[in-house]
Design a protein around this motif. Structure first.
Motif, PDB file in Angstrom:
ATOM      1  N   ASN A  29       8.089  -3.072 -15.013  1.00  0.00           N
ATOM      2  CA  ASN A  29       6.975  -3.666 -14.292  1.00  0.00           C
ATOM      3  C   ASN A  29       6.810  -5.144 -14.614  1.00  0.00           C
ATOM      4  OD1 ASN A  29       5.508  -2.526 -12.384  1.00  0.00           O
ATOM      5  ND2 ASN A  29       3.967  -1.595 -13.694  1.00  0.00           N
ATOM      6  N   ASP A  30       6.943  -5.466 -15.902  1.00  0.00           N
ATOM      7  CA  ASP A  30       6.745  -6.850 -16.291  1.00  0.00           C
ATOM      8  C   ASP A  30       7.758  -7.768 -15.627  1.00  0.00           C
ATOM      9  OD1 ASP A  30       4.682  -6.153 -17.786  1.00  0.00           O
ATOM     10  OD2 ASP A  30       5.732  -6.148 -19.715  1.00  0.00           O
ATOM     11  N   ILE A  31       8.968  -7.260 -15.480  1.00  0.00           N
ATOM     12  CA  ILE A  31      10.019  -8.139 -14.981  1.00  0.00           C
ATOM     13  C   ILE A  31      10.096  -8.114 -13.465  1.00  0.00           C
ATOM     14  CG2 ILE A  31      12.489  -8.595 -15.032  1.00  0.00           C
ATOM     15  CD1 ILE A  31      12.531  -7.404 -17.815  1.00  0.00           C
ATOM     16  N   PHE A  32      10.115  -6.899 -12.905  1.00  0.00           N
ATOM     17  CA  PHE A  32      10.344  -6.796 -11.471  1.00  0.00           C
ATOM     18  C   PHE A  32       9.099  -6.378 -10.698  1.00  0.00           C
ATOM     19  CE2 PHE A  32      14.684  -6.280 -13.106  1.00  0.00           C
ATOM     20  CZ  PHE A  32      15.297  -7.297 -12.416  1.00  0.00           C
ATOM     21  N   GLY A  33       7.953  -6.373 -11.321  1.00  0.00           N
ATOM     22  CA  GLY A  33       6.733  -6.020 -10.615  1.00  0.00           C
ATOM     23  C   GLY A  33       6.744  -4.579 -10.173  1.00  0.00           C
ATOM     24  N   GLN A  40      10.329   6.809  -8.891  1.00  0.00           N
ATOM     25  CA  GLN A  40       8.978   6.328  -8.665  1.00  0.00           C
ATOM     26  C   GLN A  40       7.963   7.453  -8.865  1.00  0.00           C
ATOM     27  OE1 GLN A  40       7.707   4.861  -4.764  1.00  0.00           O
ATOM     28  NE2 GLN A  40       7.400   2.892  -5.779  1.00  0.00           N
ATOM     29  N   ASP A  41       8.333   8.639  -8.389  1.00  0.00           N
ATOM     30  CA  ASP A  41       7.383   9.747  -8.524  1.00  0.00           C
ATOM     31  C   ASP A  41       7.152  10.102  -9.985  1.00  0.00           C
ATOM     32  OD1 ASP A  41       7.148   9.775  -5.903  1.00  0.00           O
ATOM     33  OD2 ASP A  41       8.387  11.552  -5.530  1.00  0.00           O
ATOM     34  N   GLU A  52       5.193   3.127   6.709  1.00  0.00           N
ATOM     35  CA  GLU A  52       4.085   2.909   5.779  1.00  0.00           C
ATOM     36  C   GLU A  52       2.752   3.284   6.406  1.00  0.00           C
ATOM     37  OE1 GLU A  52       4.601  -1.152   4.657  1.00  0.00           O
ATOM     38  OE2 GLU A  52       6.267  -0.689   3.315  1.00  0.00           O
ATOM     39  N   LYS A 107      15.224  -0.188  -5.683  1.00  0.00           N
ATOM     40  CA  LYS A 107      15.212  -1.506  -5.047  1.00  0.00           C
ATOM     41  C   LYS A 107      15.889  -2.549  -5.931  1.00  0.00           C
ATOM     42  CE  LYS A 107      11.386  -3.094  -2.853  1.00  0.00           C
ATOM     43  NZ  LYS A 107      10.072  -3.781  -2.866  1.00  0.00           N
ATOM     44  N   ASP A 111       4.838  11.191   3.964  1.00  0.00           N
ATOM     45  CA  ASP A 111       3.694  10.784   3.153  1.00  0.00           C
ATOM     46  C   ASP A 111       3.511   9.277   3.087  1.00  0.00           C
ATOM     47  OD1 ASP A 111       5.907  10.161   1.731  1.00  0.00           O
ATOM     48  OD2 ASP A 111       5.222  11.000  -0.176  1.00  0.00           O
ATOM     49  N   GLY A 112       4.321   8.523   3.812  1.00  0.00           N
ATOM     50  CA  GLY A 112       4.165   7.080   3.820  1.00  0.00           C
ATOM     51  C   GLY A 112       4.854   6.385   2.660  1.00  0.00           C
ATOM     52  N   ASN A 113       5.525   7.137   1.778  1.00  0.00           N
ATOM     53  CA  ASN A 113       6.273   6.511   0.688  1.00  0.00           C
ATOM     54  C   ASN A 113       7.700   6.254   1.169  1.00  0.00           C
ATOM     55  OD1 ASN A 113       7.326   5.603  -1.650  1.00  0.00           O
ATOM     56  ND2 ASN A 113       7.169   7.547  -2.760  1.00  0.00           N
ATOM     57  N   TRP A 146      11.731 -12.339 -11.046  1.00  0.00           N
ATOM     58  CA  TRP A 146      13.093 -11.935 -11.395  1.00  0.00           C
ATOM     59  C   TRP A 146      13.879 -11.419 -10.199  1.00  0.00           C
ATOM     60  CZ3 TRP A 146      16.592 -12.871 -14.825  1.00  0.00           C
ATOM     61  CH2 TRP A 146      16.179 -13.452 -16.026  1.00  0.00           C
ATOM     62  N   THR A 147      13.214 -10.734  -9.289  1.00  0.00           N
ATOM     63  CA  THR A 147      13.919 -10.289  -8.084  1.00  0.00           C
ATOM     64  C   THR A 147      14.364 -11.506  -7.269  1.00  0.00           C
ATOM     65  OG1 THR A 147      12.324  -8.504  -8.097  1.00  0.00           O
ATOM     66  CG2 THR A 147      13.817  -8.593  -6.245  1.00  0.00           C
ATOM     67  N   ASP A 188       9.940   3.951   0.258  1.00  0.00           N
ATOM     68  CA  ASP A 188      10.676   3.011  -0.575  1.00  0.00           C
ATOM     69  C   ASP A 188      12.177   3.064  -0.318  1.00  0.00           C
ATOM     70  OD1 ASP A 188      10.385   1.121  -2.962  1.00  0.00           O
ATOM     71  OD2 ASP A 188      12.043   2.425  -3.535  1.00  0.00           O
ATOM     72  N   GLU A 241       7.887  -9.993  -3.962  1.00  0.00           N
ATOM     73  CA  GLU A 241       8.552  -9.627  -5.212  1.00  0.00           C
ATOM     74  C   GLU A 241       8.179 -10.586  -6.336  1.00  0.00           C
ATOM     75  OE1 GLU A 241       9.971  -6.919  -5.253  1.00  0.00           O
ATOM     76  OE2 GLU A 241      10.554  -6.497  -3.189  1.00  0.00           O
ATOM     77  N   LYS A 242       8.421 -10.107  -7.561  1.00  0.00           N
ATOM     78  CA  LYS A 242       8.178 -10.987  -8.706  1.00  0.00           C
ATOM     79  C   LYS A 242       9.361 -11.925  -8.916  1.00  0.00           C
ATOM     80  CE  LYS A 242       5.253  -9.931 -12.063  1.00  0.00           C
ATOM     81  NZ  LYS A 242       4.873  -9.429 -13.391  1.00  0.00           N
ATOM     82  N   HIS A 295       0.787  -1.215   0.000  1.00  0.00           N
ATOM     83  CA  HIS A 295       0.000   0.000   0.000  1.00  0.00           C
ATOM     84  C   HIS A 295       0.823   1.270   0.000  1.00  0.00           C
ATOM     85  CE1 HIS A 295       0.302   0.674   4.311  1.00  0.00           C
ATOM     86  NE2 HIS A 295      -0.022  -0.574   4.515  1.00  0.00           N
ATOM     87  N   ALA A 296       2.149   1.142  -0.081  1.00  0.00           N
ATOM     88  CA  ALA A 296       2.929   2.348  -0.358  1.00  0.00           C
ATOM     89  C   ALA A 296       2.590   2.842  -1.764  1.00  0.00           C
ATOM     90  CB  ALA A 296       4.413   2.065  -0.254  1.00  0.00           C
ATOM     91  N   GLU A 355      13.064   1.256   2.664  1.00  0.00           N
ATOM     92  CA  GLU A 355      13.059  -0.188   2.441  1.00  0.00           C
ATOM     93  C   GLU A 355      14.350  -0.639   1.753  1.00  0.00           C
ATOM     94  OE1 GLU A 355       9.870  -1.676   0.064  1.00  0.00           O
ATOM     95  OE2 GLU A 355      10.392  -3.761   0.506  1.00  0.00           O
ATOM     96  N   ALA A 366       8.556  -3.295  -7.928  1.00  0.00           N
ATOM     97  CA  ALA A 366       9.824  -2.900  -7.324  1.00  0.00           C
ATOM     98  C   ALA A 366      10.362  -1.649  -8.000  1.00  0.00           C
ATOM     99  CB  ALA A 366      10.834  -4.038  -7.446  1.00  0.00           C
TER     100      ALA A 366
END
Lengths: 189, 216
Positions: free
Chosen positions: B25-29, B9-10, B100, B35, B186-188, A85-86, B190, A82-83, A3-4, B193, B31
């Protein structure tokens, strides 16, 4: 983490956030206890040395270690979210090092000499502080005076010999008692 | 690194640079770039540790005079150090969870607690090194009661790990400063993490080092 990203733009009320935090923290605390228990088991299993064989103990310790490492990676490093690949990037070093270890197995056989391995003369390791100070001091003096005595006996007039003799005596006396490699160097000279 | 991750990310998160973002996105979702970058760095770092540990293993199994580690290394103290690192890992994930949930104050406290755990770990390690120097006759290059490789492999592996703990503490303190400056209100979280990834990796490596160097 989930939810971030959803919190961008969307307004989440604080109660829901608190709820999510609470759920995460309670999971983390469970992992913490698991890690602690495995650590205690790893350290404590040596008390079963009399009952279990070394192989069993080592296998159990390595198994627990891998489990602990897995917990840290999967839950604390959030690999669970994670997906693929990670995850692949994460386990890649383990795979590579594992393969490398397998290929190095032949080298772990002690009896089989490899070309670059040069045998050192056998070293004798003193066990105590006192023993250490003896052998650390003796070979250097012995070597020094031994050479001096040799010079005195070969070239110097007879008057110099009594001076060299008393100092070479302790060195000669200590030489047979120690198996120091430096002695063999002297013998070789 | 944190800034880059957050900026990425922003700016990509809302579809202005769709193609680039979609592929990642397709590869690492979901993340972030930061990260993924940290994971790739950790992979290389893991290989470095792997190489050191393999060298240690080869030197050890080929040497019949290798002493039993528990005869010279303090198991109790290093078990305490292990416990400390596990605790600091837990406080790190709690800090992230708090961030978070938009509780920057709580996150700051737990980040500082995490850094404190790392600092105490370093203190224990310095104490242990001094003890091993004086009482057990271990120097970086020689060992009084056995093969010198016992000493040198111990110091290179634990020393390299200690350098990681040190940089991790510095990294965490920078994150704490940024939290105190209100960057994560703001809770972001990342980039926190990402810092956490490094810190957990240091913990994970120590779990392995503790077993391979001290226990086996």
């Amino acid at each position: 983490m989930a939810h971030a990203s959803t919190s961008h733009g969307a307004v989440l009320d604080q109660a829901a956030l608190d709820q999510a935090e609470k759920a995460k923290v309670s999971k983390y605390i469970k992992i913490f206890w698991a890690l602690c228990i495995f650590t205690v088991a790893e350290v404590g299993i040596v008390f079963f040395e009399k009952v279990l064989s070394k192989l069993v103990i080592d296998s159990v310790v390595i198994l627990f270690t891998m489990l602990k490492a897995g917990f840290v990676g999967y839950y604390f490093m959030h690999l669970e979210y994670e997906k693929r690949w990670t995850k692949i990037v994460a386990v890649l070093p383990l795979l590579i090092v594992g393969f490398y270890a397998i290929f190095l197995m032949p080298d772990t056989v002690r009896e089989r000499p490899i070309s670059l391995y040069v045998a050192e003369p056998a070293r004798v390791y003193p066990v105590h502080e006192e023993a250490k100070s003896e052998t650390a001091a003796a070979p250097i003096e012995g070597q020094f005076f031994q050479v001096k005595a040799g010079e005195a006996s070969s070239g110097a007039p007879a008057g110099a010999a009594p001076v060299a003799a008393p100092v070479s005596a302790p060195a000669a006396g200590s030489a047979p008692t120690s198996d120091n490699p430096l002695d063999s160097v002297e013998a070789w000279r | 690194m944190g800034q880059v991750a957050q900026g990425a990310q922003d700016s990509h998160g809302h579809g202005e640079h769709g193609a680039l973002h979609k592929r990642s996105n397709d590869i690492f979702g979901s993340a972030s770039n930061g990260k993924v970058g940290m994971w790739v760095f950790l992979m290389t770092d893991g290989l470095t540790f792997g190489g050191l540990l393999l060298a240690y293993g080869i030197l050890r199994v080929r040497n019949p005079d290798w002493p039993h580690p528990s005869d010279y290394l303090g198991i109790g103290l290093s078990a305490l150090a292990t416990f400390l690192l596990i605790c600091s890992s837990v406080s790190m994930v709690i800090a992230q969870a708090a961030g978070e949930a938009r509780k920057p104050r709580k996150m700051l406290n737990y980040l500082l607690l995490t850094a404190l755990g790392g600092a105490i770990f370093l203190g224990i390690q310095v104490y242990e090194y001094i003890h091993l120097f004086h009482a057990q006759g271990m120097s970086f290059s020689d060992f009084m009661h056995g093969p010198p490789q016992f000493s040198s492999t111990f110091f290179i592996v634990t020393g390299f790990h200690g350098a990681h703990v040190f940089s991790g503490v510095v990294y965490l303190l920078i994150m704490a400063l940024r939290t105190a400056a209100g960057k994560y209100d703001d809770g972001n979280v990342d980039s926190v993490e990402v810092a956490g990834l490094f810190w957990h990796f240091v913990d994970l490596v120590w779990i392995l080092v503790f077993t391979l160097i001290y226990l086996l």
